[in-house]
Design an enzyme around this catalytic site. Structure first.
Site, PDB file in Angstrom:
ATOM      1  N   LEU A   1       0.833  -1.203   0.000  1.00 16.63           N
ATOM      2  CA  LEU A   1       0.000   0.000   0.000  1.00 16.63           C
ATOM      3  C   LEU A   1       0.872   1.260   0.000  1.00 16.63           C
ATOM      4  O   LEU A   1       0.843   2.050   0.951  1.00 16.63           O
ATOM      5  CB  LEU A   1      -0.922   0.008   1.230  1.00 16.63           C
ATOM      6  CG  LEU A   1      -1.823  -1.205   1.429  1.00 16.63           C
ATOM      7  CD1 LEU A   1      -2.584  -1.102   2.727  1.00 16.63           C
ATOM      8  CD2 LEU A   1      -2.760  -1.371   0.251  1.00 16.63           C
ATOM      9  N   PRO A   2       1.656   1.465  -1.061  1.00 16.70           N
ATOM     10  CA  PRO A   2       2.459   2.682  -1.098  1.00 16.70           C
ATOM     11  C   PRO A   2       1.541   3.903  -1.134  1.00 16.70           C
ATOM     12  O   PRO A   2       0.442   3.843  -1.692  1.00 16.70           O
ATOM     13  CB  PRO A   2       3.271   2.541  -2.385  1.00 16.70           C
ATOM     14  CG  PRO A   2       2.565   1.525  -3.195  1.00 16.70           C
ATOM     15  CD  PRO A   2       1.803   0.662  -2.266  1.00 16.70           C
ATOM     16  N   HIS A   3       1.984   4.974  -0.517  1.00 16.21           N
ATOM     17  CA  HIS A   3       1.164   6.182  -0.490  1.00 16.21           C
ATOM     18  C   HIS A   3       2.051   7.403  -0.309  1.00 16.21           C
ATOM     19  O   HIS A   3       3.166   7.296   0.176  1.00 16.21           O
ATOM     20  CB  HIS A   3       0.105   6.109   0.615  1.00 16.21           C
ATOM     21  CG  HIS A   3       0.652   5.781   1.961  1.00 16.21           C
ATOM     22  ND1 HIS A   3       0.967   4.494   2.343  1.00 16.21           N
ATOM     23  CD2 HIS A   3       0.954   6.553   3.014  1.00 16.21           C
ATOM     24  CE1 HIS A   3       1.425   4.494   3.581  1.00 16.21           C
ATOM     25  NE2 HIS A   3       1.437   5.742   4.014  1.00 16.21           N
ATOM     26  N   ALA A   4       1.509   8.540  -0.740  1.00 11.16           N
ATOM     27  CA  ALA A   4       2.267   9.783  -0.653  1.00 11.16           C
ATOM     28  C   ALA A   4       1.307  10.962  -0.631  1.00 11.16           C
ATOM     29  O   ALA A   4       0.182  10.872  -1.128  1.00 11.16           O
ATOM     30  CB  ALA A   4       3.208   9.908  -1.848  1.00 11.16           C
TER      31      ALA A   4
END
Length: 154
Positions: A64-67
């Protein structure tokens, strides 16, 4: 919060393989640019900075990469199914093949956390993940992810 608000049909992709996290983040940046109009390089940079804080591979083949990005006014998502699972240095050390990436406004606060909670809860469903892994049709993948009952964030 419903995933249908976060995930456009054209933001769902199936790809054969990924050679590295860096390459994956570039792919996510390209999709974010073409689907959501976000600038590629800042997206990649923000994803890499967040990943350096700690792995976003949450286990059971899911990442769950997020930015956070200043260019946004609401949370947006991208979903990738990777046909050949990749090393992601996930918490359980298992390779990753399902990636749900979130991009949130710089000052989104609670909305970002709610979206992350909904995505996390959704992808903890082993039956759903099995169905996602068994299907390569992007329209079907989008439907599986977005036609779920409303999942309330804690």
């Amino acid at each position: 919060m419903k995933l249908a608000k976060l995930l456009k049909p054209e933001a769902v992709r199936v790809i054969g393989s990924m050679s590295s996290k860096k390459r994956l983040f570039h792919e996510l940046g390209e999709i974010a640019q073409s689907v959501h109009g976000l600038p590629h390089d800042p997206v990649v940079e923000a994803l890499m900075e967040r990943e350096n804080l700690g792995p976003t591979g949450v286990g059971q083949g899911v990442a769950l990469p997020h930015a956070r990005l200043g260019e946004l006014d609401q949370v947006k998502g991208v979903f990738l199914k990777i046909e050949r699972p990749m090393d992601f240095r996930a918490v359980d050390r298992q390779p990753v093949d399902l990636v749900f990436c979130l991009f949130a406004p710089e000052n989104s606060g609670v909305d970002h956390l709610k979206a992350l909670a909904v995505v996390s809860r959704t992808l903890r469903d082993s039956d759903l993940c099995a169905k996602l892994r068994a299907n390569d049709d992007v329209a079907a993948l989008h439907a599986m992810l977005t036609e779920l009952p409303d999942m309330r964030a804690a």
